[in-house]
Design an enzyme around this catalytic site. Structure first.
Site, PDB file in Angstrom:
ATOM      1  CG  ASP A 407      -1.813   1.174   1.332  1.00  0.00           C
ATOM      2  OD1 ASP A 407      -2.685   1.301   0.455  1.00  0.00           O
ATOM      3  OD2 ASP A 407      -1.661   1.976   2.273  1.00  0.00           O
ATOM      4  CD  GLU A 460      -2.429   2.368  -3.459  1.00  0.00           C
ATOM      5  OE1 GLU A 460      -3.438   3.066  -3.627  1.00  0.00           O
ATOM      6  OE2 GLU A 460      -1.859   2.270  -2.362  1.00  0.00           O
TER       7      GLU A 460
END
Length: 730
Positions: A407, A460
């Site tokens: 993330d 990401e």
């Protein structure tokens, strides 16, 4: 300060120097610390030694006695008289060597951190050939003045189990006879002797929810896996394999009581329900929003505190292993979202763990994230780097997960991420790249692929940082895949336009192919696109009810034809009308309506077409697998391209009509004389389409078109994507 006062006030950092068997001027002696006891009885493992009753002269909790002449290293038990019945226990302070064991190996390799630190269930052989079972505790708090172990086993009394500080900054203690399931925390005093909030174990393998947030002793060796076939078979080439990912927030996929939504489905219930659904829908993987323990439901897991503990909202760690195991037995891979970028400042967590910045950057210009009001890990500190890399390995090792989606990578890479001028500190070269984070990510990826070469990491990452999914030896960050945020942003911007204006934005739908093979891309339509006022996927679409559904179907078809692996958030396949709400279930009742059932049927058909058609996945990351037929037809808002299998014996011609105008006798070029067979039409009536009549089979004519010698005529339904397959194997 008198020795008893040090123990009473929880200020002793070297209890092994003062307790257990120690040397004195009078010879070897035994000293026991037992606060609130009036007397203790020493019982020896060697029954030939007589019990020894010891009274304290001044009732200060310290009990001393000379050792019997026959003493030969025997284990002893302390029976304490506290005025409410005897309480017998094996004294922890006779196990100095065993307590120190962890720090001898802890820094030699990242995985050793979770094998040595935290709460480890171990067995010790005594000199008399017997076995003492218990738990070895080891916690890093380098600037603490004192640390004690607290839990149900000592009534959360910080005086009872002082821990020993080692030269490496770890505090250690072995406590006999503790068992799995016991709750514990650490009572820590900062460098100035001030009490801190009781801290959960940073390496805790199991955790409780509010209000205790306690860690729990857990045995990783007890679960018996049954996924050996999957673990062996997952060694294939992931880049040349289909990957359609169903992103899931476990707490809101479905609730067991639709009326009250009073509780969550458990990991075991999800294994019974979710896995069957995913398999039937044709997804190859599930991606779970962060599983690491977190205190606030509304963070969806992206503010983790217990990095080594699967959240107990849905069950214990064995239950999560069961879920992964069942996924694998059903042929479904498991990816988890992993958050190494930041963590919240909840009192029981990592923030100012020992009163100092053990885990976070001290300067808020590097250590505080303005977007998420959370702490940023100090990526340059060796102990923090080992902590994060060990955690990545831990999920792959102990829980058999198949991949980590990392993330907020962009927030790690740039020192000025979401910061104004003057709010950040340049690197040594005056730039904005965080060299420490870059180095950490490279090391993490190297360790993952070294130890688990058949697993994968997915970034990401929303910027143009180069070579995110290229090997470290080639100058890259080392990730296996990268989310294509550019494709997501541009294509959603395009599809949200009224079809009457799409011709002015044609570049938004075609630009992704300029860079499509720069990285190993995953095309994501994730949870972030259906929250915070962005609207559901259905309600991003313009037009009346039918056109909204048709736009969504056309867009989904375009996505599955486009190069790159696929990811869709739960609810997209239901054409859910409202935004995702983490506090409630998906709107499964919508499937009672033909529109929503039809769109669900389309996603199922797209998945099965994709996973069964090599041309649509084998060369997702190779320019040889894609060619435009026509990318410049802005006037009609039509895009057409061809996907090719690795052996070139299968081709899929994909055409998307992004207007509500049907187009008969629409000609597309084909590469050779062949027959094209309709494989999927998103306008089919079974998907709640208009069922506009289309060509099922067509044979190429020697009519040049789209810079090709051959071509065919087809019919394009309104707001639809069609797939035609050419089998060239004969």
């Amino acid at each position: 300060m008198h020795l008893a006062q040090q123990f009473e006030q929880v200020t002793c950092s070297q209890p092994f120097s003062h307790l257990g068997v120690i040397a004195s001027q009078q010879g070897a002696m035994l000293r026991v610390w037992c606060p609130d006891a009036s007397e203790v009885t020493i019982k020896w493992e060697n029954s030939a030694l007589a019990d020894r009753v010891i009274k304290s002269d001044n009732a200060n909790g310290l009990f001393e006695a000379s050792l019997p002449a026959e003493y030969n290293g025997e284990i002893y038990r302390v029976v304490a008289n506290k005025g409410r019945g005897d309480n017998g226990y094996i004294d922890p302070y006779q196990f100095t060597e065993q307590a120190y064991h962890a720090v001898h190996y802890i820094d030699s390799t990242p995985a050793n951190l979770y094998e040595q630190a935290g709460a480890q269930l171990i067995d010790i052989s005594t000199p008399q050939g017997k076995t003492v079972s218990g738990v070895r505790f080891c916690v890093f708090a380098p600037n603490a003045s004192a640390v004690s172990l607290i839990g149900d086993f000592n009534q959360w009394d910080g005086r009872t189990h002082p821990m020993e500080k080692t030269s490496m900054g770890y505090w250690v203690l072995f406590v006999p006879e503790l068992t799995e399931g016991e709750r514990y925390k650490y009572h820590i005093k900062d460098a100035n002797g001030h009490d801190l909030p009781h801290k959960a174990d940073p390496l805790g393998f199991c955790a409780e929810q509010y209000p205790s947030h306690a860690s729990k002793i857990y045995n990783h060796r007890s679960y018996q896996w049954s996924d050996s076939d999957w673990m062996e078979n997952r060694k294939g080439d992931k880049y040349a394999s289909p990957m359609s990912i169903y992103e899931v927030h476990l707490g809101s996929w479905k609730r067991p009581d639709a009326a009250t939504e009073a509780r969550y489905l458990t990991y075991k219930e999800l294994a019974d329900d979710l896995i069957g659904y995913v398999s039937d829908m044709g997804y190859t993987h599930v991606e779970l929003l962060p599983i690491s323990e977190f205190p606030f439901d509304g963070s969806w897991g992206y503010q983790p505190v217990g990095m080594f503990a699967p959240t107990s909202r849905f069950g214990n760690p064995d239950d999560f292993k069961y879920f992964v195991d069942k996924c694998h037995q059903a042929g479904v891979g498991v990816i988890i979202d992993w958050v190494p970028a930041h963590f919240p400042e909840d009192g029981h967590g990592l923030a100012r763990f020992d009163g100092s910045c053990v885990y976070e950057y001290e300067d808020p210009r590097k250590g505080w994230h303005p977007d998420w009001n959370s702490c940023i890990y100090d990526f340059g500190k060796d102990t923090v780097r080992q902590f994060l890399v060990a955690n990545a390995l831990y999920w792959l090792d102990k829980f058999h997960v198949d991949g980590l989606r990392v993330d907020a990578v962009a927030s790690m890479l740039y020192l000025d991420y979401s910061r104004n001028e003057g709010e950040w500190i340049p690197n040594v070269d005056g730039g904005n790249e965080n060299y420490e984070a870059i180095s950490l990510l490279k090391w993490m990826n190297e360790e993952v692929y070294k130890h688990f070469p058949d697993a994968m990491t997915i970034a990401e990452e929303s910027t143009s940082f180069p070579k995110v999914s290229r090997p470290v030896f080639d100058g890259g960050l080392g990730f296996g895949f990268k989310w294509n945020m550019g494709w997501m942003h541009d294509s959603l911007h395009y599809i949200a336009k009224d079809p009457a204006y799409r011709n002015y934005h044609h570049g938004d739908i075609t630009f992704s192919m300029v860079y499509a093979f720069d990285e190993n891309f995953v095309l994501p339509i994730s949870h972030d696109e259906v929250v915070h006022g962005k609207g559901s996927m259905l309600h991003k679409m313009p037009g009346d009810e039918w056109q909204q559904a048709a736009n969504l179907r056309c867009y989904a078809g375009f996505m599955y034809g486009h190069p790159g692996k696929k990811l869709n958030f739960m609810g997209n396949e239901l054409a859910q009308a409202r935004e995702w709400n983490h506090d409630s279930s998906l709107d499964w009742h919508l499937l009672d309506f033909e529109k929503h059932a039809g769109i669900q049927a389309l996603y199922k058909a797209l998945n099965h077409l994709y996973t069964s058609t090599p041309a649509l996945y084998e060369q997702d990351h190779d320019p040889a697998g894609f060619a435009w037929l026509d990318h410049s037809n802005a006037d009609q808002s039509v895009v057409s391209f061809v996907r090719t299998s690795k052996d070139a014996k299968q081709k899929v011609y994909v055409v998307s009509n992004f207007t509500p105008v049907p187009r008969k006798n629409f000609r597309i070029g084909v590469d050779e004389a062949c027959t094209l067979t309709l494989a999927l039409n998103t306008d089919d009536g079974v998907y709640w389409g208009s069922n506009y009549e289309v060509v099922a089979n067509t044979t190429a004519q020697l009519v040049p078109w789209n810079d090709r010698r051959h071509s065919v005529e087809i019919t394009l339904p309104p707001l639809a994507t069609v797939f035609y397959v050419a089998d060239l194997s004969e």
